[in-house]
Design a protein around this motif. Structure first.
Motif, mmCIF file in Angstrom:
data_model
loop_
_atom_site.group_PDB
_atom_site.id
_atom_site.type_symbol
_atom_site.label_atom_id
_atom_site.label_comp_id
_atom_site.label_asym_id
_atom_site.label_seq_id
_atom_site.Cartn_x
_atom_site.Cartn_y
_atom_site.Cartn_z
ATOM 1 N N VAL A 1 0.780 -1.716 -0.234
ATOM 2 C CA VAL A 1 0.166 0.326 -0.229
ATOM 3 C C VAL A 1 1.085 0.655 -0.432
ATOM 4 O O VAL A 1 1.341 1.313 1.151
ATOM 5 N N SER B 1 0.988 5.594 -0.246
ATOM 6 C CA SER B 1 0.450 6.250 0.331
ATOM 7 C C SER B 1 1.530 7.383 -0.648
ATOM 8 O O SER B 1 2.279 7.780 -0.123
ATOM 9 N N VAL C 1 0.731 11.496 -0.017
ATOM 10 C CA VAL C 1 0.321 12.726 1.457
ATOM 11 C C VAL C 1 1.055 14.193 0.290
ATOM 12 O O VAL C 1 1.927 14.408 0.289
ATOM 13 N N LYS D 1 -2.480 15.509 -5.808
ATOM 14 C CA LYS D 1 -1.491 14.270 -5.278
ATOM 15 C C LYS D 1 -3.298 12.969 -6.335
ATOM 16 O O LYS D 1 -2.271 12.697 -6.924
ATOM 17 N N TRP E 1 -9.403 1.283 5.789
ATOM 18 C CA TRP E 1 -8.444 0.522 5.301
ATOM 19 C C TRP E 1 -8.052 -0.499 6.132
ATOM 20 O O TRP E 1 -8.481 -1.470 5.903
ATOM 21 N N ILE F 1 -3.098 5.274 -1.492
ATOM 22 C CA ILE F 1 -4.188 5.249 -1.381
ATOM 23 C C ILE F 1 -3.053 7.208 -1.573
ATOM 24 O O ILE F 1 -2.476 7.695 -0.972
ATOM 25 N N THR F 2 -4.466 7.981 -1.426
ATOM 26 C CA THR F 2 -4.277 9.401 -1.651
ATOM 27 C C THR F 2 -4.629 10.574 -0.151
ATOM 28 O O THR F 2 -6.301 9.873 -0.691
ATOM 29 N N THR F 3 -3.938 11.184 0.480
ATOM 30 C CA THR F 3 -4.676 11.431 0.882
ATOM 31 C C THR F 3 -3.743 12.348 2.331
ATOM 32 O O THR F 3 -2.743 13.167 1.306
ATOM 33 N N ALA G 1 -1.905 7.070 6.031
ATOM 34 C CA ALA G 1 -0.511 6.507 5.870
ATOM 35 C C ALA G 1 -0.240 5.591 6.550
ATOM 36 O O ALA G 1 0.304 4.319 5.322
ATOM 37 N N ALA H 1 -1.616 2.313 7.188
ATOM 38 C CA ALA H 1 -2.592 1.350 5.364
ATOM 39 C C ALA H 1 -0.931 0.336 5.566
ATOM 40 O O ALA H 1 -1.079 -1.253 5.133
ATOM 41 N N PRO I 1 5.661 6.323 2.948
ATOM 42 C CA PRO I 1 4.351 7.164 2.510
ATOM 43 C C PRO I 1 5.641 8.107 1.535
ATOM 44 O O PRO I 1 6.400 8.864 1.525
#
Length: 913
Positions: free
Chosen positions: A181, A183, A185, A192, A277, A295-297, A303, A306, A312
């Motif tokens: 995963v 991320s 960030v 993002k 997640w 994942i975009t966050t 992050a 996950a 990240p």
């Protein structure tokens, strides 16, 4: 003058599409002429306002006219030379190649020198702008692609190329076999989502994953809906499964059946909840086959939770140089090389860029503001001085966004604030939001064209100011769907609340406070009213979203007691059981209502008898069903003389037996079911621009021919028609538009039904002269239609769907489909061979092949070098294997940037597991 320059630019764009040797020999000079001419074009709006009072400027304009004509002559002569070479032999490609080699010096000394002289003269004309005090106000038209495609190109990206390459390298790294995963960030507006899109669509991931899924999460989400979204993207035919998959079964079925053994790539965009997640991963198997999740966050905690073993990817802010480039791109609406930055603006542009702190969204919006300012130092410096730059912690961006809002005229402010009513990540229809603006009275009453045209211009202006993003264009180049960035949506919600324009009630809010709301508009998003219902007296616009499929009395909108509804101007409901709605205390006379949107609702057949709508302009029943199939939707004896637009749907027969002779203002009838005996009555609707009917009667061949004569009598009165759709259960009442006054105006044609037996293949004359998009469904054509259809000179989009062709072979000839950009082949069950000749479909960009199960080999797609996207769904086993690495079809598609293949629907007798 502007038209002359635009015409030349179109010719230049056309000649650059040629792949022959002559063009390649002078391509650099043609591109330079194109660039120089665009600079001249950008000056013409200012020239128009000065030439009547300045003889020197008028002379300058005459010189521009002369050189435009000179360029046109050179290009026409050049094109004639190419055609002469083509005619020398059937094997003209080899001859032209040899001719270019033999005559290279001739091209360099002849055409090359002529183009160099033109470039010098254009440059001299452009340099004179300073002496004549002519300002660059931006290009008049975008002529890179004069016929825009359905889909919107990727947004201009600055500074993300390295990030994209690094992330793709991580995704492809097979040394990490576990499900990883990754991320991305960063703060809001940093890019993002844009970066994730670039990665997701990259050709460098071609063939790396068995299946893909993109999910927009946002702050409010439904876990089961997300799981269904993954399921439908992995296995599209599950959408039609009866009975449907239950929510309880979803995690197990996804993990054990649909994703087991597959290498998948899943994007979770805009994750806020740290617990998401943990819930979602239970349905995603880790088979140690290097599956990946992105994942975009905005939250580093999201992050870390996950994947604690994957660092990240923190998205950086843009450098000063990157920010400056992005600012100029958006201020000038075109790519600007650093050496071409205007010297008189460079200092203030650098200061503006510095204050944006490298935040892409701030630079984009600021560029949008600058497009409306004069390109002078005082104007740009005034903007710099009036924005409050000294706030910290992200307030800088808010100030820029707020300035973009304050820069709007009042009517555009109202249009922009209306976007606050829609939920986050909602798919907003361009047509329907403009119809709502019309109902609200936002659209200026003065101006050219119809009120619909002026409303479309309002949306276009918000797009040009970078406040709204077009996510998909329609067949005619207008905005089909649009979206708004989260930060801009937050701004709209905040401003709407401050100005008492509209109040948004989300999941956490008490909807019963609607009664105390001071604003005259309310948006209910994913709310659950209490049993006491809601009472309000002052709301004149109510928009309700996200109540679930066919909400009932105990689960949402069915509880809404809205006795103040007599003031409503706009009412839109989604997924609501209207049979409970009508038993509530609603005003029977909705005399102010102008827009009624009932999408995906369960509608009582007598709703239009229970309520009065004397001023209604738009009815939207898309996706809705009627509670009594025998009575359908009963509108007998109903007259709404103000009605302008009616939208139903093609898969649920909705009858609207209005007294058509009293509805002469109608411009849109879309997918309305009608009995053939009532067709003649539609002849009173003389202002129709979009006309789509579903003929309920099952017509035999002879009756279809007869009824076409009746339908022609209707169409003879609709001289402004641009869209025509006819759907029938039997034979198709259609014999061509040649005799109709709208023959040259119709641009989109949808024909669903079997052609009469005498027509094996339709003739070119049957179709409108300027047809842009054609869709044929269930036509049953037995002979190859391509020799006819490829002669439609203006055709850009062609869909052959669901048995439209029942033959076995398709052949696309040299020179055929000269302007086709998108081709879709759906459910052609007998097609087993497709031949594409050299020079066919010279500008095709998008190709989709769905469920053509007997097509075992791809056509020679390497001959179509312009292809940007290929999608294959439900291929035969041979075709699937041929498109894999080292397969026999790989050499045909390696030039295509985006290739997607999905097993999709599996035909009987085939098993891919």
């Amino acid at each position: 003058m502007a038209e002359a320059v635009t015409s030349v630019l179109v010719k230049l764009a056309d000649i650059l599409r040629e792949k022959v040797g002559e063009v390649q020999a002078v391509r650099g000079q043609i591109e330079q002429v194109q660039k120089e001419l665009r600079l001249i074009q950008a000056l013409l709006r200012d020239v128009d306002s000065k030439c009547h009072r300045n003889n020197v400027v008028t002379e300058w304009l005459n010189q521009v006219s002369e050189i435009a004509n000179r360029i046109a002559t050179v290009i026409d002569t050049f094109r004639d030379k190419i055609e002469e070479n083509r005619a020398e032999s059937s094997n003209w490609v080899r001859k032209i190649t040899k001719a270019v080699k033999r005559n290279y010096k001739k091209y360099k000394l002849g055409l090359h020198d002529e183009l160099e002289n033109i470039i010098e003269e254009l440059n001299r004309l452009y340099q004179r702008r300073t002496d004549l005090r002519i300002e660059d106000l931006g290009a008049i038209d975008d002529v890179d692609d004069p016929e825009a495609c359905d889909d919107v190109d990727d947004p201009e990206v600055v500074g993300l190329e390295d990030d994209q390459a690094k992330i793709i390298e991580q995704l492809k790294d097979r040394s990490i076999s576990r499900r990883m995963v990754l991320s991305i960030v960063g703060t809001g507006g940093l890019g993002k989502t844009t970066l994730a899109q670039k990665v997701y669509n990259s050709d460098k991931l071609e063939g790396q994953f068995d299946c893909h899924a993109w999910l927009s999460i946002s702050q409010t989400y439904n876990l089961n809906e997300l799981l269904k979204e993954i399921l439908y993207k992995v296995k599209p035919d599950m959408k039609k499964k009866v009975p449907p998959v239950t929510d309880r079964d979803l995690p197990v079925k996804l993990k054990k059946y649909f994703l087991k053994g597959k290498r998948y790539l899943i994007i979770l965009d805009d994750v806020w909840d740290i617990n998401l997640w943990g819930q979602l991963k239970k349905a995603l198997p880790d088979m140690y086959n290097a599956s990946r999740v992105i994942i975009t966050t905005r939250s580093l905690d999201v992050a870390k939770v996950a994947d604690c073993n994957t660092k990240p990817y923190k998205l950086r802010y843009l450098s000063d140089n990157e920010g400056l480039a992005l600012l100029f791109i958006n201020a000038f609406q075109q790519q600007v090389q650093p050496e071409k930055y205007p010297a008189h603006l460079l200092d203030v542009a650098k200061r503006l860029t510095k204050r944006c702190g490298g935040l892409p969204l701030a630079l984009i919006v600021l560029g949008g503001i600058l497009t409306r300012r004069e390109r002078t130092y005082p104007d740009w410096n005034t903007l710099y001085e009036t924005i409050d730059w000294h706030d910290k912690d992200g307030i800088q961006c808010s100030q820029i966004l707020a300035s973009s809002y304050e820069d709007l005229p009042r009517y555009l402010k109202d249009c922009f604030l209306y976007f606050s009513a829609f939920p986050e990540d909602y798919k907003i229809s361009g047509v329907h939001i403009t119809r709502m603006w019309m109902a609200e009275g936002f659209v200026p009453k003065d101006g050219a064209g119809t009120i619909e045209y002026r409303a479309e211009k309002c949306l276009e202006e918000l797009v040009q100011r970078c406040l709204i993003q077009v996510t998909k264009k329609s067949w005619n180049g207008y905005c089909k769907y649009c979206s708004i960035h989260d930060l801009l949506r937050d701004l709209a919600i905040c401003k709407a609340k401050d100005e008492n324009f509209l109040t948004v009630f989300s999941k956490e809010d008490d909807v019963n406070n609607l009664a105390a709301s001071e604003s005259c508009r309310a948006a209910l998003q994913f709310c659950t009213p209490t049993e006491d219902g809601i009472y309000s007296e002052n709301t004149n616009s109510l928009l309700c979203f996200g109540f679930g499929q066919f909400s009932s009395d105990n689960s949402g909108f069915g509880l809404l007691n809205y006795s103040g509804s007599g003031l409503l101007q706009v009412l839109t409901l989604e997924r609501v059981d209207m049979t409970t709605f009508t038993r509530r205390h609603w005003s029977k006379g909705l005399i102010h209502l102008r827009y009624l949107g009932l999408r995906d609702c369960f509608v009582p057949h007598d709703i239009f008898k229970q309520f009065s709508f004397p001023n209604l302009e738009t009815i939207d029943l898309y996706g809705s069903e009627v509670d009594n199939e025998e009575e359908r939707l009963n509108l007998c004896d109903v007259v709404i003389p103000t009605l302008r637009h009616v939208y139903a749907n093609s898969y649920s027969e909705i009858h609207l037996p209005l007294e058509w002779d009293k509805h002469t203002n109608l411009q849109t009838i879309m997918d309305v079911a009608i009995y053939i005996k009532s067709v003649v009555e539609l002849g009173f609707c003389i202002n129709l621009r979009k006309f789509g009917i579903i003929i309920v009667d099952k017509l035999d061949n002879g009756r279809a021919i007869k009824e076409w004569q009746n339908l022609k009598s209707v169409l003879k009165n609709t001289v402004q028609l641009v869209y025509l759709s006819i759907t029938t259960k039997g034979f198709l009442p259609f014999g061509g538009t040649k005799e109709l006054p709208c023959h040259e105006k119709i641009q989109k044609l949808n024909l669903d039904g079997k052609w009469e037996r005498n027509i094996c293949v339709p003739s070119v004359e049957m179709f409108p002269t300027n047809l842009t998009k054609l869709q044929l469904i269930r036509s049953g054509l037995q002979e190859d239609p391509m020799p006819i259809l490829e002669r439609l000179q203006s055709l850009r989009i062609l869909h052959l769907n669901d048995g439209s062709y029942v033959g076995t072979v398709l052949i696309c000839s040299t020179g055929g489909f000269p302007n086709l950009e998108k081709l879709k082949l759906y459910d052609l069950d007998n097609l087993h061979h497709w031949d594409i000749k050299e020079g066919a479909m010279p500008i095709l960009r998008h190709l989709e092949i769905h469920c053509c199960f007997l097509l075992h080999v791809l056509p020679e797609l390497q001959k179509v070098q312009t292809l940007q996207e290929l999608t294959v769904v439900g291929p035969s086993r041979e075709l699937w294997e041929g498109m894999q690495m080292q397969g026999k079809d790989v050499h045909k598609i390696k030039h295509i940037p985006s290739v997607r293949i999905s097993k999709g629907y599996v035909p009987q007798g085939e098993d891919f597991r």
